[in-house]
Motif scaffolding. Structure first.
Motif, PDB file in Angstrom:
ATOM      1  N   LEU A   1       0.884  -1.173   0.047  1.00  0.00           N
ATOM      2  CA  LEU A   1      -0.004   0.134   0.258  1.00  0.00           C
ATOM      3  C   LEU A   1       0.904   1.336  -0.015  1.00  0.00           C
ATOM      4  CD1 LEU A   1      -2.849   1.052   0.312  1.00  0.00           C
ATOM      5  CD2 LEU A   1      -2.363   1.290   2.672  1.00  0.00           C
ATOM      6  N   VAL A   2       0.614   2.326  -1.063  1.00  0.00           N
ATOM      7  CA  VAL A   2       1.121   3.466  -0.830  1.00  0.00           C
ATOM      8  C   VAL A   2       0.147   4.453  -0.713  1.00  0.00           C
ATOM      9  CG1 VAL A   2       2.426   5.216  -2.228  1.00  0.00           C
ATOM     10  CG2 VAL A   2       2.836   2.826  -2.474  1.00  0.00           C
ATOM     11  N   GLN A   3       0.302   5.340   0.630  1.00  0.00           N
ATOM     12  CA  GLN A   3      -0.803   6.433   1.133  1.00  0.00           C
ATOM     13  C   GLN A   3       0.084   7.754   0.601  1.00  0.00           C
ATOM     14  OE1 GLN A   3      -0.986   5.013   4.922  1.00  0.00           O
ATOM     15  NE2 GLN A   3      -3.245   4.375   4.554  1.00  0.00           N
ATOM     16  N   PHE A   4      -0.819   8.408  -0.165  1.00  0.00           N
ATOM     17  CA  PHE A   4      -0.300   9.826  -0.565  1.00  0.00           C
ATOM     18  C   PHE A   4      -1.047  11.007   0.308  1.00  0.00           C
ATOM     19  CE2 PHE A   4      -1.951   7.624  -4.662  1.00  0.00           C
ATOM     20  CZ  PHE A   4      -0.858   6.842  -5.007  1.00  0.00           C
ATOM     21  N   GLY A   5       0.172  11.674   0.875  1.00  0.00           N
ATOM     22  CA  GLY A   5      -0.241  12.941   1.724  1.00  0.00           C
ATOM     23  C   GLY A   5      -0.091  13.933   0.880  1.00  0.00           C
ATOM     24  N   LEU A   6      -0.899  14.871   1.119  1.00  0.00           N
ATOM     25  CA  LEU A   6      -0.905  16.394   0.690  1.00  0.00           C
ATOM     26  C   LEU A   6      -1.372  17.463   1.484  1.00  0.00           C
ATOM     27  CD1 LEU A   6      -0.767  18.135  -1.957  1.00  0.00           C
ATOM     28  CD2 LEU A   6      -3.508  17.510  -2.309  1.00  0.00           C
ATOM     29  N   SER A   7      -0.470  18.661   1.695  1.00  0.00           N
ATOM     30  CA  SER A   7      -0.894  19.621   2.442  1.00  0.00           C
ATOM     31  C   SER A   7      -0.904  20.977   1.671  1.00  0.00           C
ATOM     32  CB  SER A   7       0.017  19.721   3.618  1.00  0.00           C
ATOM     33  OG  SER A   7       1.319  20.184   3.396  1.00  0.00           O
ATOM     34  N   GLY A   8      -1.615  21.971   2.131  1.00  0.00           N
ATOM     35  CA  GLY A   8      -1.726  23.367   1.436  1.00  0.00           C
ATOM     36  C   GLY A   8      -2.351  23.327  -0.017  1.00  0.00           C
ATOM     37  N   MET A   9      -2.938  22.063  -0.302  1.00  0.00           N
ATOM     38  CA  MET A   9      -3.764  21.999  -1.508  1.00  0.00           C
ATOM     39  C   MET A   9      -4.969  21.083  -1.329  1.00  0.00           C
ATOM     40  SD  MET A   9      -0.988  22.308  -4.598  1.00  0.00           S
ATOM     41  CE  MET A   9      -2.187  22.572  -5.982  1.00  0.00           C
ATOM     42  N   GLY A  10      -5.789  21.170  -2.302  1.00  0.00           N
ATOM     43  CA  GLY A  10      -6.693  19.925  -2.182  1.00  0.00           C
ATOM     44  C   GLY A  10      -6.484  18.911  -3.295  1.00  0.00           C
ATOM     45  N   VAL A  11      -7.343  17.862  -3.103  1.00  0.00           N
ATOM     46  CA  VAL A  11      -7.409  16.928  -4.157  1.00  0.00           C
ATOM     47  C   VAL A  11      -8.675  17.089  -5.129  1.00  0.00           C
ATOM     48  CG1 VAL A  11      -7.264  14.279  -4.792  1.00  0.00           C
ATOM     49  CG2 VAL A  11      -6.210  15.189  -2.921  1.00  0.00           C
ATOM     50  N   ALA A  12      -8.565  16.921  -6.488  1.00  0.00           N
ATOM     51  CA  ALA A  12      -9.633  17.041  -7.268  1.00  0.00           C
ATOM     52  C   ALA A  12      -9.302  16.109  -8.522  1.00  0.00           C
ATOM     53  CB  ALA A  12      -9.960  18.405  -7.919  1.00  0.00           C
ATOM     54  N   PRO A  13     -10.255  15.277  -9.125  1.00  0.00           N
ATOM     55  CA  PRO A  13      -9.976  14.374 -10.308  1.00  0.00           C
ATOM     56  C   PRO A  13      -9.436  15.296 -11.585  1.00  0.00           C
ATOM     57  CG  PRO A  13     -12.245  14.295  -9.377  1.00  0.00           C
ATOM     58  CD  PRO A  13     -11.756  15.402  -8.601  1.00  0.00           C
TER      59      PRO A  13
ATOM     60  N   GLY B   1      -9.497  16.499 -14.917  1.00  0.00           N
ATOM     61  CA  GLY B   1     -10.451  17.089 -15.947  1.00  0.00           C
ATOM     62  C   GLY B   1     -11.319  18.250 -14.964  1.00  0.00           C
ATOM     63  N   VAL B   2     -11.039  18.480 -13.822  1.00  0.00           N
ATOM     64  CA  VAL B   2     -11.786  19.205 -12.786  1.00  0.00           C
ATOM     65  C   VAL B   2     -10.933  20.350 -12.635  1.00  0.00           C
ATOM     66  CG1 VAL B   2     -12.817  19.876 -10.600  1.00  0.00           C
ATOM     67  CG2 VAL B   2     -13.222  17.538 -11.871  1.00  0.00           C
ATOM     68  N   GLU B   3     -10.984  21.539 -13.127  1.00  0.00           N
ATOM     69  CA  GLU B   3     -10.325  22.846 -13.053  1.00  0.00           C
ATOM     70  C   GLU B   3     -10.847  23.646 -11.812  1.00  0.00           C
ATOM     71  OE1 GLU B   3      -8.600  26.128 -15.760  1.00  0.00           O
ATOM     72  OE2 GLU B   3     -10.067  25.216 -16.396  1.00  0.00           O
ATOM     73  N   LYS B   4     -10.145  23.489 -10.746  1.00  0.00           N
ATOM     74  CA  LYS B   4     -10.472  24.278  -9.402  1.00  0.00           C
ATOM     75  C   LYS B   4      -9.136  24.616  -8.904  1.00  0.00           C
ATOM     76  CE  LYS B   4     -13.072  23.587  -5.349  1.00  0.00           C
ATOM     77  NZ  LYS B   4     -13.684  22.736  -4.565  1.00  0.00           N
ATOM     78  N   PRO B   5      -9.021  26.081  -8.365  1.00  0.00           N
ATOM     79  CA  PRO B   5      -7.796  26.510  -7.765  1.00  0.00           C
ATOM     80  C   PRO B   5      -7.456  25.688  -6.812  1.00  0.00           C
ATOM     81  CG  PRO B   5      -9.362  28.393  -8.306  1.00  0.00           C
ATOM     82  CD  PRO B   5     -10.275  26.945  -8.670  1.00  0.00           C
ATOM     83  N   ASN B   6      -6.053  25.629  -6.840  1.00  0.00           N
ATOM     84  CA  ASN B   6      -5.266  24.996  -5.563  1.00  0.00           C
ATOM     85  C   ASN B   6      -5.725  23.638  -5.287  1.00  0.00           C
ATOM     86  OD1 ASN B   6      -3.899  27.459  -5.034  1.00  0.00           O
ATOM     87  ND2 ASN B   6      -5.866  28.301  -3.700  1.00  0.00           N
ATOM     88  N   THR B   7      -5.916  22.831  -6.510  1.00  0.00           N
ATOM     89  CA  THR B   7      -6.078  21.314  -6.304  1.00  0.00           C
ATOM     90  C   THR B   7      -5.417  20.764  -7.354  1.00  0.00           C
ATOM     91  OG1 THR B   7      -8.048  21.616  -7.817  1.00  0.00           O
ATOM     92  CG2 THR B   7      -8.683  21.833  -5.589  1.00  0.00           C
ATOM     93  N   GLY B   8      -5.252  19.352  -7.305  1.00  0.00           N
ATOM     94  CA  GLY B   8      -4.757  18.764  -8.229  1.00  0.00           C
ATOM     95  C   GLY B   8      -4.990  17.261  -7.995  1.00  0.00           C
ATOM     96  N   HIS B   9      -4.402  16.108  -8.684  1.00  0.00           N
ATOM     97  CA  HIS B   9      -4.399  14.886  -8.487  1.00  0.00           C
ATOM     98  C   HIS B   9      -3.066  14.260  -8.494  1.00  0.00           C
ATOM     99  CE1 HIS B   9      -4.522  15.169 -12.850  1.00  0.00           C
ATOM    100  NE2 HIS B   9      -4.170  13.891 -13.019  1.00  0.00           N
TER     101      HIS B   9
END
Length: 167
Positions: free
Chosen positions: A74-86, A88-96
């Motif tokens: 298992l690999v668990q991905f951590g992210l801080s300071g931004m959000g996760v979005a799929p 094709g979804v253009e939303k500021p301060n997000t990514g995948h």
């Protein structure tokens, strides 16, 4: 002149010739239109990179440099300071997330969509963990956050590469 096993009279032959010329002309126009579209697309500017907020970080939650694991793991991905979005979804301060396995991205690759292959795993559904299967031996892993078009942000949001050993 024959068509479908019968002899055509003069006016029918003319109709067939006109139809064939029309089809040829239409095919030529279609080819010309496609050529023009591809020519314009090749000169179109490269998509702009999406900015990332200051201090944004991506990291491995459950793996550390030098870890020994059994495959699959298992690999668990951590992210801080931004959000996760799929993707094709253009939303500021997000990514995948993208997981790089035994590879890195060049400076030029950092300006274009991350490839999708055995060394570049995409998690465009917004996943924050994954089961990974690798052969025995040493491997490097790195996380890179991509924007809605799979292009790394500016500045890039990426982890330091870690080395793991699969037993």
């Amino acid at each position: 002149m024959y068509e479908a096993g019968r002899v055509l009279n003069g006016s029918e032959r003319s109709d067939v010739i006109v139809l064939r010329k029309y089809k040829m002309f239409t095919s030529f126009r279609m080819a010309l239109a496609l050529f023009a579209a591809f020519a314009v697309a090749s000169f179109a500017p490269v998509a702009a990179q999406t900015p990332s907020p200051e201090g944004a970080k991506v990291y491995f939650i459950n793996l550390k440099d030098g870890a020994e694991v059994d495959s699959p793991f298992l690999v668990q991905f951590g992210l801080s300071g931004m959000g996760v979005a799929p993707a094709g979804v253009e939303k500021p301060n997000t990514g995948h997330h993208h997981l790089l396995i035994d590879t890195t991205l060049t400076a030029d690759q950092m300006k274009e969509p991350i490839p999708a292959d055995d060394n570049h795993k995409h998690f465009g559904g917004g996943q924050t963990e994954a089961m990974v299967t690798l052969p025995k031996g040493q491997h490097t892993l790195q996380l890179v956050l991509g924007d809605w078009t799979h292009i790394p942000h500016v500045p890039p949001v990426m982890s330091e590469p870690i080395r793991i050993t699969v037993r």
